[in-house]
Design an enzyme around this catalytic site. Sequence first.
Site, PDB file in Angstrom:
ATOM      1  CG  PHE A   1      -3.528  15.664   1.834  1.00 45.40           C
ATOM      2  CD1 PHE A   1      -4.150  14.581   2.064  1.00 45.40           C
ATOM      3  CD2 PHE A   1      -2.922  16.230   0.437  1.00 45.40           C
ATOM      4  CE1 PHE A   1      -4.559  13.889   0.928  1.00 45.40           C
ATOM      5  CE2 PHE A   1      -3.232  15.346  -0.327  1.00 45.40           C
ATOM      6  CZ  PHE A   1      -4.203  14.324  -0.322  1.00 45.40           C
TER       7      PHE A   1
ATOM      8  CD  GLU B   1      -3.121   0.950   0.109  1.00 42.50           C
ATOM      9  OE1 GLU B   1      -2.287   1.539  -0.459  1.00 42.50           O
ATOM     10  OE2 GLU B   1      -4.293   0.987   0.306  1.00 42.50           O
TER      11      GLU B   1
ATOM     12  NE  ARG C   1      -2.716   8.852  -8.761  1.00 44.28           N
ATOM     13  CZ  ARG C   1      -3.164   8.423  -7.931  1.00 44.28           C
ATOM     14  NH1 ARG C   1      -2.690   7.869  -6.717  1.00 44.28           N
ATOM     15  NH2 ARG C   1      -4.447   8.538  -7.859  1.00 44.28           N
TER      16      ARG C   1
ATOM     17  CG  ASP D   1      -5.461   8.841   6.929  1.00 48.53           C
ATOM     18  OD1 ASP D   1      -5.788   9.085   8.026  1.00 48.53           O
ATOM     19  OD2 ASP D   1      -5.212  10.006   5.956  1.00 48.53           O
TER      20      ASP D   1
HETATM   21  P1  IMP Z   1      -7.428   5.075   5.194  1.00 41.00           P
HETATM   22  O1  IMP Z   1      -8.657   4.153   4.749  1.00 41.00           O
HETATM   23  O2  IMP Z   1      -7.974   6.129   6.021  1.00 41.00           O
HETATM   24  O3  IMP Z   1      -6.476   4.431   5.767  1.00 41.00           O
HETATM   25  O4  IMP Z   1      -7.128   5.818   3.643  1.00 41.00           O
HETATM   26  C1  IMP Z   1      -6.154   5.128   3.062  1.00 41.00           C
HETATM   27  C2  IMP Z   1      -6.015   5.641   1.728  1.00 41.00           C
HETATM   28  O5  IMP Z   1      -6.581   7.129   1.687  1.00 41.00           O
HETATM   29  C3  IMP Z   1      -4.873   5.544   1.031  1.00 41.00           C
HETATM   30  O6  IMP Z   1      -4.478   4.556   0.370  1.00 41.00           O
HETATM   31  C4  IMP Z   1      -4.904   6.934   0.001  1.00 41.00           C
HETATM   32  O7  IMP Z   1      -5.347   6.685  -1.162  1.00 41.00           O
HETATM   33  C5  IMP Z   1      -5.622   7.931   0.852  1.00 41.00           C
HETATM   34  N1  IMP Z   1      -4.843   8.809   1.644  1.00 41.00           N
HETATM   35  C6  IMP Z   1      -4.722   8.936   2.920  1.00 41.00           C
HETATM   36  N2  IMP Z   1      -3.942  10.008   3.370  1.00 41.00           N
HETATM   37  C7  IMP Z   1      -3.505  10.432   2.270  1.00 41.00           C
HETATM   38  C8  IMP Z   1      -2.431  11.489   2.005  1.00 41.00           C
HETATM   39  O8  IMP Z   1      -1.682  12.181   2.869  1.00 41.00           O
HETATM   40  N3  IMP Z   1      -2.277  11.883   0.772  1.00 41.00           N
HETATM   41  C9  IMP Z   1      -2.743  11.044  -0.337  1.00 41.00           C
HETATM   42  N4  IMP Z   1      -3.635  10.180  -0.191  1.00 41.00           N
HETATM   43  C10 IMP Z   1      -4.048   9.867   1.153  1.00 41.00           C
HETATM   44 MG    MG Z   2      -4.536   3.952  -1.751  1.00 34.86          MG
END
Ligand code: IMP
Ligand code: MG
Length: 177
Positions: free
Chosen positions: A155, A102, A168, A106
């Site tokens: 972020f 991954e 990206r 987050d």
């Molecule tokens: P989670 O389900 O909250 O753990 O989110 C995971 C997904 O959110 C990741 O696979 C990313 O696609 C997106 N994400 C979370 N934080 C960031 C960030 O700081 N920048 C860009 N994408 C993020």
């Molecule tokens: Mg992702």
Amino acid sequence: MKKIQVKDKSFAISIPEAEILKQVQRVAAEINRDFAGREPLFLPVLNGSFIFAADLLREITLSCEVSFIKLASYSGVRSTGEIREVIGLASDITGRDVIIVEDIIDSGLTMAHMIETLERHNPASISVCSLLVKPDALKVQIPIHYRAMDIPNDFIVGYGLDYDGFGRNTRDIFTLV
Ligand code: IMP
Ligand code: MG
């Protein structure tokens, strides 16, 4: 200080390419050590992990397979909101040592859902390998076996990660200012 503009937002460099690659190499060495004699199946999650996966896999010396997967979002009719389905699971993962690759963890909800889905296919083992983890943002307990770096709850973009689809394609990682 290196800065970039992605759409309407400004970002400043926070993790230079050299530091990222150093940590990616360390993680690869850990995986090479832990999976010696086995043939894991790497499952990088599109889109965010494509650059990390490319750098990581070139440091892996094991006999292994790589198959990209993706989470498709549907704005469903359920009150729980979003329904996310794992798509692209082409290889049979039954009995395999699976390593999910991954970009970032987050809240951990995405990974928790991914693990739950893959478990239904009865792999021999599931390991989680994330480029980045935001420890202060975690909402659920998930195993994180390999991580390149922990970052604050900010972020970020770059090295595969996006802001609204853009940003990206940078070598370094940048934080929103
Ligand atoms: P989670 O389900 O909250 O753990 O989110 C995971 C997904 O959110 C990741 O696979 C990313 O696609 C997106 N994400 C979370 N934080 C960031 C960030 O700081 N920048 C860009 N994408 C993020
Ligand atoms: Mg992702």
